[in-house]
Motif scaffolding. Sequence first.
Motif, mmCIF file in Angstrom:
data_model
loop_
_atom_site.group_PDB
_atom_site.id
_atom_site.type_symbol
_atom_site.label_atom_id
_atom_site.label_comp_id
_atom_site.label_asym_id
_atom_site.label_seq_id
_atom_site.Cartn_x
_atom_site.Cartn_y
_atom_site.Cartn_z
ATOM 1 N N THR A 79 22.988 36.214 -11.990
ATOM 2 C CA THR A 79 23.113 37.565 -11.436
ATOM 3 C C THR A 79 24.569 37.918 -11.157
ATOM 4 O OG1 THR A 79 20.908 37.418 -10.450
ATOM 5 C CG2 THR A 79 22.396 39.082 -9.563
ATOM 6 N N ASP A 80 25.333 36.973 -10.631
ATOM 7 C CA ASP A 80 26.737 37.259 -10.332
ATOM 8 C C ASP A 80 27.547 37.480 -11.603
ATOM 9 O OD1 ASP A 80 26.439 37.228 -7.606
ATOM 10 O OD2 ASP A 80 27.073 35.148 -7.354
ATOM 11 N N PHE A 81 27.184 36.804 -12.677
ATOM 12 C CA PHE A 81 27.851 37.045 -13.959
ATOM 13 C C PHE A 81 27.723 38.513 -14.338
ATOM 14 C CE2 PHE A 81 27.733 37.605 -18.531
ATOM 15 C CZ PHE A 81 28.791 36.840 -18.997
ATOM 16 N N TRP A 82 26.513 39.040 -14.238
ATOM 17 C CA TRP A 82 26.300 40.420 -14.656
ATOM 18 C C TRP A 82 26.879 41.400 -13.645
ATOM 19 C CZ3 TRP A 82 25.670 40.706 -19.492
ATOM 20 C CH2 TRP A 82 25.021 39.675 -20.178
ATOM 21 N N PHE A 107 29.716 40.834 -12.157
ATOM 22 C CA PHE A 107 31.138 40.817 -12.511
ATOM 23 C C PHE A 107 31.391 41.641 -13.770
ATOM 24 C CE2 PHE A 107 35.121 39.262 -14.118
ATOM 25 C CZ PHE A 107 35.848 38.890 -13.001
ATOM 26 N N THR A 108 30.613 41.395 -14.813
ATOM 27 C CA THR A 108 30.838 42.114 -16.061
ATOM 28 C C THR A 108 30.565 43.607 -15.902
ATOM 29 O OG1 THR A 108 28.596 41.576 -16.833
ATOM 30 C CG2 THR A 108 30.372 40.096 -17.497
ATOM 31 N N ASN A 109 29.542 43.966 -15.141
ATOM 32 C CA ASN A 109 29.251 45.388 -14.939
ATOM 33 C C ASN A 109 30.341 46.083 -14.132
ATOM 34 O OD1 ASN A 109 26.859 45.445 -16.417
ATOM 35 N ND2 ASN A 109 25.603 44.879 -14.653
ATOM 36 N N ALA A 110 30.939 45.370 -13.179
ATOM 37 C CA ALA A 110 32.054 45.954 -12.426
ATOM 38 C C ALA A 110 33.226 46.241 -13.357
ATOM 39 C CB ALA A 110 32.474 45.015 -11.299
ATOM 40 N N CYS A 111 33.512 45.311 -14.256
ATOM 41 C CA CYS A 111 34.590 45.530 -15.222
ATOM 42 C C CYS A 111 34.253 46.681 -16.165
ATOM 43 C CB CYS A 111 34.846 44.259 -16.024
ATOM 44 S SG CYS A 111 35.513 42.891 -15.052
ATOM 45 N N ARG A 112 33.013 46.761 -16.584
ATOM 46 C CA ARG A 112 32.599 47.856 -17.467
ATOM 47 C C ARG A 112 32.701 49.209 -16.749
ATOM 48 N NH1 ARG A 112 29.782 47.101 -21.984
ATOM 49 N NH2 ARG A 112 28.282 48.761 -21.541
ATOM 50 N N ASP A 113 32.373 49.222 -15.469
ATOM 51 C CA ASP A 113 32.514 50.463 -14.701
ATOM 52 C C ASP A 113 33.978 50.896 -14.629
ATOM 53 O OD1 ASP A 113 29.793 50.550 -14.248
ATOM 54 O OD2 ASP A 113 29.907 49.766 -12.203
ATOM 55 N N ALA A 114 34.882 49.917 -14.471
ATOM 56 C CA ALA A 114 36.308 50.230 -14.424
ATOM 57 C C ALA A 114 36.785 50.763 -15.768
ATOM 58 C CB ALA A 114 37.097 48.985 -14.029
ATOM 59 N N ILE A 115 36.314 50.153 -16.850
ATOM 60 C CA ILE A 115 36.677 50.635 -18.186
ATOM 61 C C ILE A 115 36.172 52.057 -18.402
ATOM 62 C CG2 ILE A 115 36.237 50.317 -20.655
ATOM 63 C CD1 ILE A 115 36.170 47.276 -20.089
ATOM 64 N N ALA A 116 34.926 52.312 -18.021
ATOM 65 C CA ALA A 116 34.352 53.654 -18.194
ATOM 66 C C ALA A 116 35.146 54.697 -17.420
ATOM 67 C CB ALA A 116 32.891 53.650 -17.758
ATOM 68 N N ALA A 117 35.545 54.364 -16.204
ATOM 69 C CA ALA A 117 36.326 55.295 -15.396
ATOM 70 C C ALA A 117 37.698 55.537 -16.012
ATOM 71 C CB ALA A 117 36.462 54.765 -13.971
#
Length: 286
Positions: free
Chosen positions: A257-260, A262-272
Amino acid sequence: MSQAHASRRTVLTSLVAAAAGGPLLTGLAATEAAAAGGDLHTSNSALYTKAIEGQDFARRFKRHEAFDNDKNTTPLPRLTSVLAIHGGGIEMGTSELCLGIAGYRPDTLAPVTAGAPVYDYWMLEGLRSSNNGELHVTASHCDDPVARSMAAGSANVLSLHGCTAAQAGAPAGQPKAVVIGGLNPRFRKLLSTKLRGAGFQVLDTDPEDLNGDLPENICNRTLTGEGGGQLEITTELRQSLFGNFSGANNRAATTNTDFWKFTNACRDAIAAMEAEQLARKSLFVH
């Protein structure tokens, strides 16, 4: 980061590799490493002439096809590439994180979520059972033509690295941490905000050895000249993202769960970051 600091960065990487089961560089190997700024190889090109692809290392990448024959509309450009230039057994866990952030499952390479954005990615992975630290080429010396062309064609590059808690300056008793570097201050801010919001410890220590501030660092060789982002993730944090950290196949199969998170937080930053860039009158005005 100065060249002297780059040397210290790669020497420390050798020490980390030794702690993980590889040997410290001694004798002739140590002399060669010192001559190469702490690495055995002065560039990826030099590495490719000495090591064997498919046995010592592998390169994996995905560049998404773009095609437009519609005279009335034009699709939005692809803006982001994700890199793990020290993947596999070199800085363990970074390959899997690279794939997850790019939008792919590390175990099957299938898209994580149908219809969600996916990003180009490039990885160099150590395949050896030991001594993978010898395959490390510091980020400012990465001259792989595919990696360099992907960075040069991307407004954003997110490059993933591994470090120790000591290198990162993590506080005693709290070794799970990430240091955010790279020359794009807005991208760094977005990454920091999103990762902190997901519950991860983001350090403000800005260690010179890890901050990715050399223009020659591959994460900064971007299309717009803004630079990119670099994540230095401590061993303890990387270990915590998997059920089994030992071996590439085990890591790929046991993302938690923590892997996802982490990756989703990075993806949110990329999207922004991409949304802000696409809102400009010109991508190149910043």
